[in-house]
Design a protein around this motif. Sequence first.
Motif, PDB file in Angstrom:
ATOM      1  N   ASP A  23       7.398  -2.835  -7.029  1.00  0.00           N
ATOM      2  CA  ASP A  23       8.005  -3.595  -5.594  1.00  0.00           C
ATOM      3  C   ASP A  23       8.152  -4.405  -5.283  1.00  0.00           C
ATOM      4  OD1 ASP A  23       6.142  -0.513  -4.960  1.00  0.00           O
ATOM      5  OD2 ASP A  23       4.600  -1.474  -4.104  1.00  0.00           O
ATOM      6  N   LYS A  59       7.640   4.939  -9.191  1.00  0.00           N
ATOM      7  CA  LYS A  59       7.394   5.029  -8.330  1.00  0.00           C
ATOM      8  C   LYS A  59       8.562   3.380  -6.950  1.00  0.00           C
ATOM      9  CE  LYS A  59       3.452   4.626  -5.256  1.00  0.00           C
ATOM     10  NZ  LYS A  59       4.119   3.165  -4.405  1.00  0.00           N
ATOM     11  N   THR A 147      -5.563   8.181   1.756  1.00  0.00           N
ATOM     12  CA  THR A 147      -4.699   7.179   1.488  1.00  0.00           C
ATOM     13  C   THR A 147      -5.498   6.325   1.458  1.00  0.00           C
ATOM     14  OG1 THR A 147      -4.978   5.548   3.967  1.00  0.00           O
ATOM     15  CG2 THR A 147      -3.078   7.390   3.045  1.00  0.00           C
ATOM     16  N   SER A 148      -5.694   5.081   0.059  1.00  0.00           N
ATOM     17  CA  SER A 148      -6.587   3.968  -0.334  1.00  0.00           C
ATOM     18  C   SER A 148      -6.525   3.059   0.319  1.00  0.00           C
ATOM     19  CB  SER A 148      -5.289   3.856  -1.657  1.00  0.00           C
ATOM     20  OG  SER A 148      -4.102   2.910  -1.350  1.00  0.00           O
ATOM     21  N   GLN A 215      -5.785  -3.019  -6.343  1.00  0.00           N
ATOM     22  CA  GLN A 215      -6.126  -2.798  -5.308  1.00  0.00           C
ATOM     23  C   GLN A 215      -8.039  -2.498  -5.536  1.00  0.00           C
ATOM     24  OE1 GLN A 215      -5.021  -0.367  -1.842  1.00  0.00           O
ATOM     25  NE2 GLN A 215      -2.701  -0.398  -2.986  1.00  0.00           N
ATOM     26  N   SER A 239       1.446  -1.009  -9.554  1.00  0.00           N
ATOM     27  CA  SER A 239       2.425  -1.382  -8.815  1.00  0.00           C
ATOM     28  C   SER A 239       1.881  -2.954  -9.722  1.00  0.00           C
ATOM     29  CB  SER A 239       3.046  -1.411  -7.809  1.00  0.00           C
ATOM     30  OG  SER A 239       3.136  -0.462  -7.544  1.00  0.00           O
ATOM     31  N   ARG A 240       1.495  -3.553  -8.720  1.00  0.00           N
ATOM     32  CA  ARG A 240       1.772  -5.347  -8.643  1.00  0.00           C
ATOM     33  C   ARG A 240       1.057  -5.930  -9.919  1.00  0.00           C
ATOM     34  NH1 ARG A 240      -1.321  -6.834  -3.034  1.00  0.00           N
ATOM     35  NH2 ARG A 240      -2.089  -4.682  -3.266  1.00  0.00           N
TER      36      ARG A 240
END
Length: 273
Positions: A23, A59, A147-148, A215, A239-240
């Motif tokens: 990302d 991803k 979803t998260s 998250q 990701s981050r």
Amino acid sequence: MTFINKLSAAWTANDSLLCVGLDPDMDKLPAQFQNDPQGIYHFCREIIDATADLACSFKPQIAYFAALSAEAQLEKICHYVRDNYPHIPLILDAKRGDIGATARQYAREAYDRYGADAVTVNPYMGSDSVEPYMEWSERGVIILCRTSNAGGSDLQFLNVDGQPLYQHVARLVAQKWNANGQCALVVGATFPEELAQVRAIVGDMPLLVPGIGAQGGDIAATVKSGKTAAGAGMMINSSRAILYAAPQAGEDFAAAARRVALETRDAINQHRA
Ligand SMILES: O=c1ccn([C@@H]2O[C@H](COP(=O)(O)O)[C@@H](O)[C@H]2O)c(=O)[nH]1
């Protein structure tokens, strides 16, 4: 080789359930990439090289590329993964959903243009909006389920015949849409109880599980709730937290990303047995 077989082989080869998310946020990229016209490609390539032996999948999230008119760099990244790490599944996170004729174009984009092994799809428009993806029978179709994000509960918890909508989606996919065995579901790590419910409904179907790392999802609870009897069955995305890991003394961004990816992979593995 099918997406599911490739994923299964990657779980074993890299002893990993970690999905490394790509990302690229221009504001967060190291300075050397910000004035480079190919900076997104060069940044992602270094992340891929630094983590490829630790990941069960990569991803890229298409919005980060499209927002910067960087689809050509995304194409190069996808080529790079396929050429250099052909055993690592490539998941295009696009969350597409549209009428069948348009869905077919989205499927062509994901599977033919980007060469993705799998693509994320929104089930809200129903079976004929998902069927075109199934025509690529070797590729994966990863359907949003639970979803998260907190707001996912607005719809995903609506009561449908006595069960929450997300469980209805899980049953629908497991019992009807997955006739060719190419489906997976998205279930957030931020909701381990629901993750366990979905696992109970879908058997060994693979789950893409975002929500650890930035998250705040709990790794132990995620793995315990979502693993299959064989201690696998998940692509747990971060990701981050990996892309923008704060370098420690003597490290550059890629070494920091590798360190966090290794810690995350090992933390996941602690709970697989
Ligand atoms: O329910 C969902 C579905 C997809 N995502 C995507 O996963 C990554 C998460 O990034 P982090 O930086 O690890 O939080 C991102 O691409 C989302 O679009 C999700 O978070 N939740």
